[in-house]
Write a protein that holds these residues in place. Structure first.
Motif: not given
Length: 411
Positions: A7, A9-11, A13-19, A24
């Motif tokens: 969980r 890791t998923e959070r 990953t989502r935070a990184w993709a939202s930037r 980045r």
């Protein structure tokens, strides 16, 4: 534990993709600079107190320039080379800077990589013998500069190839879309020709025969009135067919706006002439102008609703209303809605015609969705059927010339 790690890791990953890409890139540069700078700072005291302040300052400067390695990679390489010559334990900073030069230097020149090698040679010649680089040290120093640079050149070429592939894919996609559009235009032209040659010809024949019937039945009101009704219906169908052909040939423009009330009134008049009990109040305040396709949708749904009433409730009274104020707009003028009501009572005569296919209501719903409208249908408690269409009005309601309240009702 594994679930919590997954969980987290998923959070992340989502935070990184939202930037954004810029965010980045900045985080990546800071992370790389920190990763290569911290080990070198920890190893500084192991080299003794000789020129400790200078070594610390050059190493810190190299770390700061590594953060900006995408903009000034050669400055980062120069500072990292000096820091590495003063303390070989700082070689990670030079390797990262050499890689950055090969990847991000806009006009890459091999001379940029030869600069730290030249500094290493001069350093080995000019410093006291105890601090001088021997041949093995100079070879290792040169390898630390060139090997990361070769890796960076390979990455740069791969990225350039990827950009070329993506650019080619966009060109191919554009060609495919253009070919598909051309195929659609050709198909539309073919359909327009078929409609013109087939249905248009049949309408012309029907109009001609209705005219002949009216002439031969002169003086007989029982035949002349239906013949005139058939002529008017064929003329209206021909006009609608002409508009459809214009749309198919790309000659119709959705920018044109029209009032659907006139077309519905003509339809009601033709049904009244055929003996159908249809009521349609024409009195109204300001008229509403809809895009041509939306106005056609309103007319088609009214036409289908009247057809269903004739088919399933023969002899029943049908009330058609078109109300611009059924749903009041918001305070800023948005949200105005045009509402079409078609209500018929219970059947008074036996049903006629073919059995229902169930496609009429489905077609009305599809038309309503296509123009962003909502359609509600259902039987009435006292018998009969009701259809309500709410169409959003794009823009303010404007009065048409001669749109004053006439107080007329088609009975």
């Amino acid at each position: 534990m594994r679930g919590a790690t997954r969980r987290a890791t998923e959070r992340a990953t989502r935070a990184w993709a939202s930037r954004t890409p810029a965010e980045r890139a900045a985080i990546t540069d800071v992370s790389i600079a920190s990763a290569v700078l911290l080990p070198s700072l920890i190893a500084l005291p192991a080299g003794g107190s000789h020129l400790l302040g200078l070594r610390f300052a050059t190493l810190l400067l190299a770390g700061i320039l590594l953060v900006a390695r995408r903009r000034v990679p050669w400055l980062a390489l120069l500072a990292a080379s000096v820091a590495t010559l003063l303390d070989y334990s700082s070689r990670l900073t030079m390797m990262a800077a050499s890689y950055s030069v090969a990847v991000y230097q806009r006009r890459f020149r091999a001379a940029v990589l030869l600069l730290p090698v030249l500094l290493g040679i001069l350093y080995s010649l000019d410093v006291p013998p105890d601090d001088r680089l021997d041949l093995d040290g100079l070879v290792a120093f040169t390898a630390d500069v060139l090997l990361p640079a070769l890796t960076g050149l390979a990455v740069r070429r791969q990225r350039s190839y990827g950009r070329a592939v993506r650019r080619g894919n966009r060109i191919v996609d554009g060609l495919i879309e253009g070919t598909a559009d051309l195929a659609v235009e050709r198909e539309r032209a073919r359909l327009a020709r078929d409609l013109h040659d087939g249905i248009g010809h049949q309408l012309s024949i029907a109009t001609l025969y209705a005219g002949v019937l009216e002439q031969r039945a002169a003086g007989d009101a029982r035949l002349t009135a239906p013949a005139r009704t058939v002529q008017d219906a064929c003329a209206g169908a021909a006009r609608q067919l002409s508009g459809m052909l214009g749309v198919l040939r790309g000659q119709g423009g959705t920018a044109e706006r029209t009032d659907p009330r006139g077309s519905i009134a003509e339809l009601v008049h033709s049904l009244r002439a055929a003996g159908v009990d249809v009521r349609f109040p024409e009195a109204r305040e300001p008229a509403v102008l809809l895009p041509q396709e939306t106005a056609l949708t309103v007319f088609r749904i009214a036409q289908e609703a009247l057809t269903n009433a004739l088919k399933h409730a023969p002899g029943a009274r049908v009330d058609v209303t078109l109300d611009e104020g059924a749903v009041p707009p918001e305070a800023d003028g948005t949200g105005a809605t045009l509402t079409l009501h078609v209500v018929n009572g219970p059947a008074r005569h036996p049903r006629w015609g073919a059995p229902s296919s169930g496609l009429g209501l489905r077609g009305m719903r599809e038309r309503a969705r296509a123009c962003g409208a909502t359609l509600a249908t259902g039987p009435l408690p006292e018998g009969g059927f009701a259809i309500r269409l709410d169409v959003p009005i794009p823009g303010p309601i404007r009065g048409l010339p001669g749109s004053e309240s006439r107080g007329e009702t088609v009975n």
